[in-house]
Motif scaffolding. Structure first.
Motif, PDB file in Angstrom:
ATOM      1  N   HIS A   4       0.832  -1.205   0.000  1.00 52.07           N
ATOM      2  CA  HIS A   4       0.000   0.000   0.000  1.00 52.07           C
ATOM      3  C   HIS A   4       0.865   1.252   0.000  1.00 52.07           C
ATOM      4  O   HIS A   4       0.531   2.249  -0.671  1.00 52.07           O
ATOM      5  N   GLU A  23       1.868   1.719  -3.554  1.00 51.13           N
ATOM      6  CA  GLU A  23       0.812   2.189  -4.457  1.00 51.13           C
ATOM      7  C   GLU A  23       0.456   3.649  -4.168  1.00 51.13           C
ATOM      8  O   GLU A  23      -0.148   4.322  -5.000  1.00 51.13           O
ATOM      9  N   ASP A  43     -12.329   7.511  -0.425  1.00 54.88           N
ATOM     10  CA  ASP A  43     -11.687   6.206  -0.581  1.00 54.88           C
ATOM     11  C   ASP A  43     -12.033   5.300   0.593  1.00 54.88           C
ATOM     12  O   ASP A  43     -12.419   5.763   1.676  1.00 54.88           O
ATOM     13  N   GLU A  50     -17.387  -6.021  -6.133  1.00 55.88           N
ATOM     14  CA  GLU A  50     -16.144  -6.289  -6.846  1.00 55.88           C
ATOM     15  C   GLU A  50     -14.964  -6.241  -5.874  1.00 55.88           C
ATOM     16  O   GLU A  50     -14.848  -5.302  -5.083  1.00 55.88           O
ATOM     17  N   ARG A  93     -11.568  -5.580  -3.995  1.00 56.87           N
ATOM     18  CA  ARG A  93     -10.633  -4.472  -3.971  1.00 56.87           C
ATOM     19  C   ARG A  93      -9.340  -4.855  -3.215  1.00 56.87           C
ATOM     20  O   ARG A  93      -8.267  -4.879  -3.777  1.00 56.87           O
ATOM     21  N   GLN A  94      -9.460  -5.159  -1.930  1.00 50.34           N
ATOM     22  CA  GLN A  94      -8.282  -5.492  -1.124  1.00 50.34           C
ATOM     23  C   GLN A  94      -8.365  -6.956  -0.694  1.00 50.34           C
ATOM     24  O   GLN A  94      -9.439  -7.457  -0.368  1.00 50.34           O
ATOM     25  N   GLU A 108      -2.887  -2.881   0.142  1.00 50.70           N
ATOM     26  CA  GLU A 108      -3.077  -2.306  -1.193  1.00 50.70           C
ATOM     27  C   GLU A 108      -4.468  -2.630  -1.731  1.00 50.70           C
ATOM     28  O   GLU A 108      -5.141  -3.550  -1.275  1.00 50.70           O
ATOM     29  N   GLY A 109      -4.882  -1.821  -2.722  1.00 53.17           N
ATOM     30  CA  GLY A 109      -6.159  -2.063  -3.370  1.00 53.17           C
ATOM     31  C   GLY A 109      -7.176  -0.958  -3.140  1.00 53.17           C
ATOM     32  O   GLY A 109      -8.381  -1.194  -3.228  1.00 53.17           O
ATOM     33  N   SER A 115      -4.726   4.124  -5.564  1.00 54.86           N
ATOM     34  CA  SER A 115      -3.810   3.411  -6.450  1.00 54.86           C
ATOM     35  C   SER A 115      -3.982   3.809  -7.904  1.00 54.86           C
ATOM     36  O   SER A 115      -3.087   3.584  -8.729  1.00 54.86           O
ATOM     37  N   GLY A 116      -5.155   4.358  -8.269  1.00 47.78           N
ATOM     38  CA  GLY A 116      -5.446   4.663  -9.661  1.00 47.78           C
ATOM     39  C   GLY A 116      -6.024   3.493 -10.428  1.00 47.78           C
ATOM     40  O   GLY A 116      -6.421   3.638 -11.592  1.00 47.78           O
ATOM     41  N   ARG A 117      -6.120   2.337  -9.793  1.00 48.80           N
ATOM     42  CA  ARG A 117      -6.647   1.135 -10.463  1.00 48.80           C
ATOM     43  C   ARG A 117      -8.166   1.031 -10.369  1.00 48.80           C
ATOM     44  O   ARG A 117      -8.781   0.262 -11.112  1.00 48.80           O
ATOM     45  N   PHE A 118      -8.765   1.801  -9.451  1.00 49.40           N
ATOM     46  CA  PHE A 118     -10.207   1.709  -9.225  1.00 49.40           C
ATOM     47  C   PHE A 118     -10.782   3.111  -9.084  1.00 49.40           C
ATOM     48  O   PHE A 118     -10.098   4.036  -8.629  1.00 49.40           O
TER      49      PHE A 118
END
Length: 283
Positions: free
Chosen positions: A84, A87, A123, A209, A211-212, A248-249, A253-256
Motif C-alpha cells: 500500500h 501504491e 476512498d 467487486e 478491492r483489497q 493495497e487495493g 492506487s489509480g486502479r479503481f
C-alpha cells in the motif's frame, strides 16, 4: 465471545453474544467504555454470561452500533503495509506514521458513509482496529504491549484524498475526520481469542467487486510494536482506538474509481465479522 452495542445512535445497549445467544450487559455496565474495559469488564461479562447471570436480549430489528462507546482518541497508523505504501507513491516507512481522526467519525458497521459535498476522491481502507484495555505509558518493550489490548475489531478508515493530500499542508487529518468516516465493528473480540493480531485475512469489496485481499501478517509494524512505539510519545488510555493501516487495493492506487453516491462498501477480517456501508451524499 463477541461484544457489541445494539440500538439507536446514542442509546445503544451493551451486549455480549456467543453466536447462539445474546445477553444484556446493563446489570454490569452502562456501556462498553474505557472504565468497563479497565476494570476487566470483558472477562467479567463473559463469566457472567456463561453462568447465566445476565438477562437474554433479542437483537432482532436492532441497529448494530460501534462495539465501543465513543473513544477519547482515534489514533491511526499510515502506510503500514508495504504494497500500500508503494501504491501511494512511497517506500515503507522506517518508523510508524501517525495521524488522528475525530472521535465522532466512529459509527456502526452498517451505517451510511456520508459523502462530503463536492467530494470526488473519497476512498475505502479496511483496517484491523485495536482497542486499548489498560493504560500504556512508556512501555519498555513490545513484549509488554499485548497485555494492554482489550480486543480487536474491523475498521474502515474512510479517507477524502484531496483533503488528505492536496489540501492538507502536511496534516492528513483534514481528509480523515469527516462524519461517518470510521465505521467500526460489528463486534469487539477479546484479545485472548485473537492473539497478536497476525495471520488474519483482510478484504474489501465495492459494489461486489474485490478491492483489497491481504493478511495482517503483512503489516510493516505488528500490533505489539505499534503499541510500544506509540507509548513512547503518548499515553494510551483504556477505550482508545488504534487503526493499524490498510493493505493495497484502494482508490488512491489509480486502479479503481473512488466512491460515489449509491456505492456499497463491504469490508471483513477473519473472525472479526463483516461491514456493509452504503455511500450517500451528506445532507
Amino acid at each position: 465471545m463477541r461484544f457489541l452495542r445494539l440500538g439507536a445512535p446514542g442509546a445503544e445497549i451493551p451486549a455480549v453474544s456467543d453466536g447462539d445467544g445474546t445477553w444484556d450487559l446493563r446489570p454490569l455496565t452502562a456501556d462498553i467504555d474505557g472504565a468497563f474495559l479497565a476494570a476487566d469488564g470483558l472477562a467479567r461479562a463473559e463469566a457472567a454470561a456463561r453462568a447465566g447471570d445476565l438477562p437474554p436480549l433479542d437483537p432482532s430489528g436492532l441497529r448494530v452500533g460501534a462495539p465501543i462507546a465513543r473513544p477519547q482518541a482515534v489514533v491511526c497508523i499510515g502506510m503500514n503495509y508495504a504494497a500500500h505504501a508503494r501504491e501511494s507513491g512511497s517506500e515503507p516507512p522506517g518508523d510508524i506514521v501517525v495521524f488522528y481522526k475525530h472521535p465522532n467519525t466512529v459509527v456502526g458497521p452498517y451505517d451510511d458513509i456520508l459523502l462530503p459535498p463536492g467530494s470526488t476522491t473519497t476512498d475505502w481502507e479496511v483496517e484491523l482496529a485495536v482497542v486499548i484495555g489498560r493504560r500504556a505509558r512508556y512501555l519498555d518493550s513490545p513484549e509488554e504491549a499485548l497485555a494492554h489490548v482489550a480486543g480487536f475489531a474491523v475498521a474502515n478508515d474512510v479517507s477524502e484524498r484531496e483533503y488528505q493530500l492536496q489540501r492538507s499542508l502536511g496534516q492528513w487529518s483534514k481528509g480523515k475526520s469527516f462524519e461517518t468516516f470510521n465505521p467500526l465493528g460489528p463486534w469487539l473480540v477479546p484479545a485472548a481469542e485473537v492473539g497478536d493480531g497476525s495471520g488474519l485475512g483482510i478484504r474489501s469489496w465495492v459494489n461486489g467487486e474485490p478491492r483489497q485481499d491481504s493478511s495482517t501478517s503483512d503489516l510493516v509494524f505488528g500490533i505489539a510494536d505499534i503499541i510500544y512505539r506509540l507509548s513512547r510519545f503518548m499515553v494510551l488510555e483504556p477505550g482508545d482506538l488504534i487503526n493499524t493501516g490498510t493493505p493495497e487495493g484502494v482508490g488512491l492506487s489509480g486502479r479503481f474509481p473512488y466512491l460515489g453516491a449509491g456505492d456499497v462498501v463491504e469490508v471483513t477480517i477473519d473472525g472479526l465479522g463483516e461491514q456493509r456501508s452504503v455511500v450517500r451524499p451528506a445532507p
